[in-house]
Design a protein around this motif. Structure first.
Motif, PDB file in Angstrom:
ATOM      1  N   LEU A 359      29.208  52.828  34.955  1.00  8.95           N
ATOM      2  CA  LEU A 359      30.279  53.793  34.702  1.00  8.95           C
ATOM      3  C   LEU A 359      30.114  54.990  35.633  1.00  8.95           C
ATOM      4  O   LEU A 359      28.979  55.427  35.897  1.00  8.95           O
ATOM      5  N   GLU A 360      31.243  55.521  36.127  1.00  3.54           N
ATOM      6  CA  GLU A 360      31.255  56.725  36.953  1.00  3.54           C
ATOM      7  C   GLU A 360      32.144  57.771  36.288  1.00  3.54           C
ATOM      8  O   GLU A 360      33.189  57.455  35.724  1.00  3.54           O
ATOM      9  N   ARG A 361      31.737  59.036  36.425  1.00  2.00           N
ATOM     10  CA  ARG A 361      32.491  60.156  35.864  1.00  2.00           C
ATOM     11  C   ARG A 361      32.814  59.938  34.379  1.00  2.00           C
ATOM     12  O   ARG A 361      33.940  60.176  33.944  1.00  2.00           O
ATOM     13  N   CYS A 362      31.826  59.476  33.634  1.00  2.55           N
ATOM     14  CA  CYS A 362      32.001  59.344  32.184  1.00  2.55           C
ATOM     15  C   CYS A 362      31.947  60.748  31.589  1.00  2.55           C
ATOM     16  O   CYS A 362      30.938  61.454  31.709  1.00  2.55           O
ATOM     17  N   THR A 363      33.048  61.172  30.955  1.00  2.00           N
ATOM     18  CA  THR A 363      33.150  62.546  30.466  1.00  2.00           C
ATOM     19  C   THR A 363      32.521  62.739  29.095  1.00  2.00           C
ATOM     20  O   THR A 363      32.290  63.877  28.695  1.00  2.00           O
ATOM     21  N   ARG A 364      32.232  61.676  28.371  1.00  2.00           N
ATOM     22  CA  ARG A 364      31.618  61.796  27.049  1.00  2.00           C
ATOM     23  C   ARG A 364      30.104  61.641  27.155  1.00  2.00           C
ATOM     24  O   ARG A 364      29.574  61.233  28.196  1.00  2.00           O
ATOM     25  N   THR A 365      29.412  61.964  26.062  1.00  2.00           N
ATOM     26  CA  THR A 365      27.952  61.813  26.026  1.00  2.00           C
ATOM     27  C   THR A 365      27.544  60.546  25.289  1.00  2.00           C
ATOM     28  O   THR A 365      26.441  60.474  24.721  1.00  2.00           O
ATOM     29  N   SER A 366      28.398  59.544  25.303  1.00  2.00           N
ATOM     30  CA  SER A 366      28.069  58.233  24.727  1.00  2.00           C
ATOM     31  C   SER A 366      28.949  57.206  25.421  1.00  2.00           C
ATOM     32  O   SER A 366      30.017  57.531  25.957  1.00  2.00           O
ATOM     33  N   CYS A 367      28.486  55.950  25.413  1.00  2.00           N
ATOM     34  CA  CYS A 367      29.258  54.884  26.050  1.00  2.00           C
ATOM     35  C   CYS A 367      28.797  53.535  25.507  1.00  2.00           C
ATOM     36  O   CYS A 367      27.727  53.424  24.892  1.00  2.00           O
ATOM     37  N   THR A 368      29.629  52.523  25.764  1.00  2.00           N
ATOM     38  CA  THR A 368      29.316  51.146  25.403  1.00  2.00           C
ATOM     39  C   THR A 368      29.385  50.301  26.666  1.00  2.00           C
ATOM     40  O   THR A 368      30.387  50.334  27.388  1.00  2.00           O
ATOM     41  N   ILE A 369      28.320  49.549  26.919  1.00  2.00           N
ATOM     42  CA  ILE A 369      28.240  48.689  28.100  1.00  2.00           C
ATOM     43  C   ILE A 369      28.399  47.254  27.636  1.00  2.00           C
ATOM     44  O   ILE A 369      27.660  46.790  26.745  1.00  2.00           O
ATOM     45  N   SER A 370      29.347  46.547  28.254  1.00  2.00           N
ATOM     46  CA  SER A 370      29.655  45.175  27.841  1.00  2.00           C
ATOM     47  C   SER A 370      29.381  44.206  28.982  1.00  2.00           C
ATOM     48  O   SER A 370      28.928  44.596  30.066  1.00  2.00           O
ATOM     49  N   ASP A 371      29.680  42.914  28.705  1.00  2.00           N
ATOM     50  CA  ASP A 371      29.558  41.834  29.689  1.00  2.00           C
ATOM     51  C   ASP A 371      28.138  41.696  30.213  1.00  2.00           C
ATOM     52  O   ASP A 371      27.903  41.505  31.419  1.00  2.00           O
ATOM     53  N   LEU A 372      27.152  41.818  29.346  1.00  2.00           N
ATOM     54  CA  LEU A 372      25.763  41.588  29.736  1.00  2.00           C
ATOM     55  C   LEU A 372      25.459  40.098  29.641  1.00  2.00           C
ATOM     56  O   LEU A 372      26.086  39.365  28.871  1.00  2.00           O
ATOM     57  N   ILE A 373      24.472  39.650  30.388  1.00  2.00           N
ATOM     58  CA  ILE A 373      24.154  38.225  30.494  1.00  2.00           C
ATOM     59  C   ILE A 373      23.148  37.845  29.411  1.00  2.00           C
ATOM     60  O   ILE A 373      22.142  38.554  29.196  1.00  2.00           O
ATOM     61  N   ILE A 374      23.412  36.731  28.751  1.00  2.00           N
ATOM     62  CA  ILE A 374      22.535  36.258  27.675  1.00  2.00           C
ATOM     63  C   ILE A 374      21.172  35.889  28.252  1.00  2.00           C
ATOM     64  O   ILE A 374      21.065  35.245  29.307  1.00  2.00           O
ATOM     65  N   GLY A 375      20.137  36.308  27.595  1.00  2.00           N
ATOM     66  CA  GLY A 375      18.775  35.973  28.002  1.00  2.00           C
ATOM     67  C   GLY A 375      18.125  36.988  28.908  1.00  2.00           C
ATOM     68  O   GLY A 375      16.935  36.872  29.207  1.00  2.00           O
ATOM     69  N   ASN A 376      18.868  38.024  29.392  1.00  2.00           N
ATOM     70  CA  ASN A 376      18.286  39.044  30.279  1.00  2.00           C
ATOM     71  C   ASN A 376      17.836  40.252  29.473  1.00  2.00           C
ATOM     72  O   ASN A 376      18.365  40.544  28.403  1.00  2.00           O
ATOM     73  N   THR A 377      16.878  40.972  30.048  1.00  2.00           N
ATOM     74  CA  THR A 377      16.390  42.222  29.469  1.00  2.00           C
ATOM     75  C   THR A 377      16.832  43.370  30.368  1.00  2.00           C
ATOM     76  O   THR A 377      16.583  43.343  31.592  1.00  2.00           O
ATOM     77  N   TYR A 378      17.483  44.396  29.806  1.00  2.00           N
ATOM     78  CA  TYR A 378      18.087  45.468  30.596  1.00  2.00           C
ATOM     79  C   TYR A 378      17.465  46.814  30.266  1.00  2.00           C
ATOM     80  O   TYR A 378      17.081  47.089  29.124  1.00  2.00           O
ATOM     81  N   SER A 379      17.384  47.670  31.357  1.00  2.00           N
ATOM     82  CA  SER A 379      17.023  49.083  31.216  1.00  2.00           C
ATOM     83  C   SER A 379      18.230  49.916  31.654  1.00  2.00           C
ATOM     84  O   SER A 379      19.052  49.471  32.471  1.00  2.00           O
ATOM     85  N   PHE A 380      18.292  51.162  31.163  1.00  2.00           N
ATOM     86  CA  PHE A 380      19.445  52.013  31.444  1.00  2.00           C
ATOM     87  C   PHE A 380      18.982  53.414  31.824  1.00  2.00           C
ATOM     88  O   PHE A 380      17.949  53.899  31.330  1.00  2.00           O
ATOM     89  N   ARG A 381      19.779  54.075  32.718  1.00  2.00           N
ATOM     90  CA  ARG A 381      19.520  55.470  33.064  1.00  2.00           C
ATOM     91  C   ARG A 381      20.865  56.174  33.303  1.00  2.00           C
ATOM     92  O   ARG A 381      21.867  55.527  33.630  1.00  2.00           O
ATOM     93  N   VAL A 382      20.865  57.533  33.192  1.00  2.00           N
ATOM     94  CA  VAL A 382      22.096  58.322  33.276  1.00  2.00           C
ATOM     95  C   VAL A 382      21.839  59.546  34.151  1.00  2.00           C
ATOM     96  O   VAL A 382      20.822  60.245  33.977  1.00  2.00           O
TER      97      VAL A 382
END
Length: 514
Positions: A359-382
């Motif tokens: 996501l770019e220019r997300c104006t809120r302080t929360s979000c939902t990330i979709s379309d992740l691949i089954i079986g993978n492990t993900y990390s996130f940063r902002v």
């Protein structure tokens, strides 16, 4: 030898010629032409013709002989004897006079330059004034040496040059004048070929101070907030007007400026505000005041010094379900002295280790990330973002999201059964036709019914069985009968009958063969 004896009388005549004056001897020695030309030298008496003693090696020079005498004849002793023509013979022709030298053509004198153009007064003060003008149209081949400015007081005809040497500038200030005087002015262009016609002002110039109220001319881009980054230089020039020269002062919050950090330079027409390296503390509103004898004008300069913001705070995974992840965070502590425009969210899977922007220019302080691949492990940063750009560092979520495989069973949807039974019904009847003998023809009709009805063809109420002359077909409820190469006996009434367990139906038509 005989030729040398004849000119003896001529030699005697030469002796009888009066000797030249002593004072004239140097002139004859100084003339190289008379010494070099043997024709004009006086011939000494030959030694063989007379009994006189021999001539010295260097005989004295004689005056030049007249041009009418013939050329002398050299003798054995080296002396020259001028022959004398016999008496009664005509005089030898005189030599033609030397041609007169051609007069030299004088070069045409170059014209002086034309007068300067557009002479005008630019500014007048209490003891001086400034002139401006434009270069003349014609300057000559040699070009201009410069201009000369002359002045004359009103009522006098005594013109005095202001500048000692010509100058090339088209602007000149005449100083040291008395207030109240009326001065006539003229300007002349000077070149090697002469001086131009002077350009003169029609009216004399009155030397007096022109009062003008103070006025600040704030540039358009400074009427809004002036934004600079930390460490950049701030260099602002603000013009103003007013006569006599106004007093300029700068303040911030009603207090004078720190001259060790902020440099102010004032001229007669503008003021310059300069900061070598801007800091966030330099942000604020600065007041500029221009004052003349109680009259003043004020302007406000709003400066904002910004830098990249800090990272967001308290990033955490809220929930993981299916192919989705929910994130939450709080705004950064330091916004970089500028409004936060948005946030950039990135993800990274454990297999590749690369970060991808979600996501770019997300104006809120929360979000939902979709379309992740089954079986993978993900990390996130902002990252946080303001007018300067992204923050130098990012907030990284403490936990990871593992997308599990979910077991699903397919349950087909139950559709209620519907009674589709229907007796035969013709939706398109047969039509009467006329055909030509020997040309095949077709009969068409359409029928519906469930179960699918059985189709029977009749001719003149007689069922058509396996006869190669007839071909009967049915496709999607469309019934057709082909009659191949009919003859006169093939004409008659044809009937199509449809029969199923729920009933029967029939249609007929007439076929004529000609």
């Amino acid at each position: 030898a005989p030729a040398a004896k004849k000119p003896a009388p001529a030699a005697t005549k030469k002796k009888a010629a009066p000797a030249p004056k002593e004072g004239a001897a140097p002139k004859e020695e100084a003339a190289p032409k008379e010494e070099a030309a043997p024709k004009e030298e006086a011939a000494p008496a030959p030694a063989a013709a007379t009994e006189e003693p021999p001539a010295p090696e260097h005989p004295p020079e004689q005056p030049p002989a007249p041009t009418d005498e013939p050329a002398p004849v050299p003798t054995e002793a080296g002396a020259e004897v001028t022959p004398v023509p016999p008496e009664g013979s005509p005089a030898p022709p005189a030599e033609p006079p030397a041609p007169a030298p051609e007069p030299k053509l004088e070069k045409p004198k170059e014209e002086p330059p034309s007068c300067p153009l557009s002479l005008a007064v630019e500014e007048v003060s209490e003891n001086s004034f400034t002139l401006t003008w434009k270069a003349p149209e014609q300057m000559g081949r040699a070009g201009l040496d410069g201009y000369v400015v002359e002045i004359c007081k009103d009522g006098s005809s005594d013109w005095k040059a202001v500048n000692q040497e010509p100058f090339l500038s088209t602007r000149y200030t005449i100083p040291n004048l008395s207030s109240g005087d009326k001065i006539h002015v003229r300007v002349m262009a000077v070149s090697a070929s002469g001086t131009s016609v002077p350009a003169t002002l029609e009216q004399p110039v009155l030397i007096r101070e022109i009062l003008q109220l103070p006025k600040i001319r704030m540039p358009r881009h400074l009427r809004e907030t002036y934004i600079r980054r930390v460490g950049d230089a701030v260099n602002i020039m603000i013009p103003f007007q007013g006569k006599p020269q106004p007093e300029v002062s700068w303040t911030k919050g009603g207090q004078p400026l720190d001259t060790n950090h902020i440099n102010i330079r004032n001229t007669a027409r503008d003021t310059i505000f300069y900061i070598r390296q801007a800091q966030r503390g330099d942000s604020g509103k600065y007041e500029l005041t221009v004052q003349i004898n109680g009259a003043e004008d004020k302007a406000t300069l709003d400066i904002q010094v910004v830098e990249p913001p800090g990272p967001p705070q308290n990033l955490k995974l809220v929930d993981v379900w299916g192919f989705n992840v929910a994130l939450e965070w709080t705004p950064p502590v330091d916004n970089g002295n500028s409004e936060i425009k948005g946030y950039r969210v990135q993800k990274s899977d454990k297999k590749s280790g690369k970060w991808f922007t979600v996501l770019e220019r997300c104006t809120r302080t929360s979000c939902t990330i979709s379309d992740l691949i089954i079986g993978n492990t993900y990390s996130f940063r902002v990252f946080s973002e303001n007018i300067c750009g992204l923050s130098d560092s990012a907030a990284v979520a403490s936990g990871v999201a593992y997308i599990e495989k979910t077991k699903t069973t397919y349950q087909p949807e139950k559709i209620p059964q519907r009674d589709m039974m229907e007796p035969p019904k013709f939706t398109q009847p047969l039509t009467d036709r006329t055909t030509t003998r020997g040309y095949s023809t077709h009969l068409f009709c359409s029928v519906r019914g469930f179960p699918q009805p059985k189709i029977i063809w009749l001719k003149n109420q007689m069922e058509i069985r396996e006869d190669p002359k007839y071909i009967a077909l049915i496709d999607q409820g469309v019934c057709s009968l082909e009659i191949r190469k009919p003859g006169p006996f093939d004409g008659g009434v044809y009937t199509c009958k449809a029969v199923n367990p729920l009933g029967e139906a029939s249609v007929d038509c007439r076929l004529d063969v000609k």
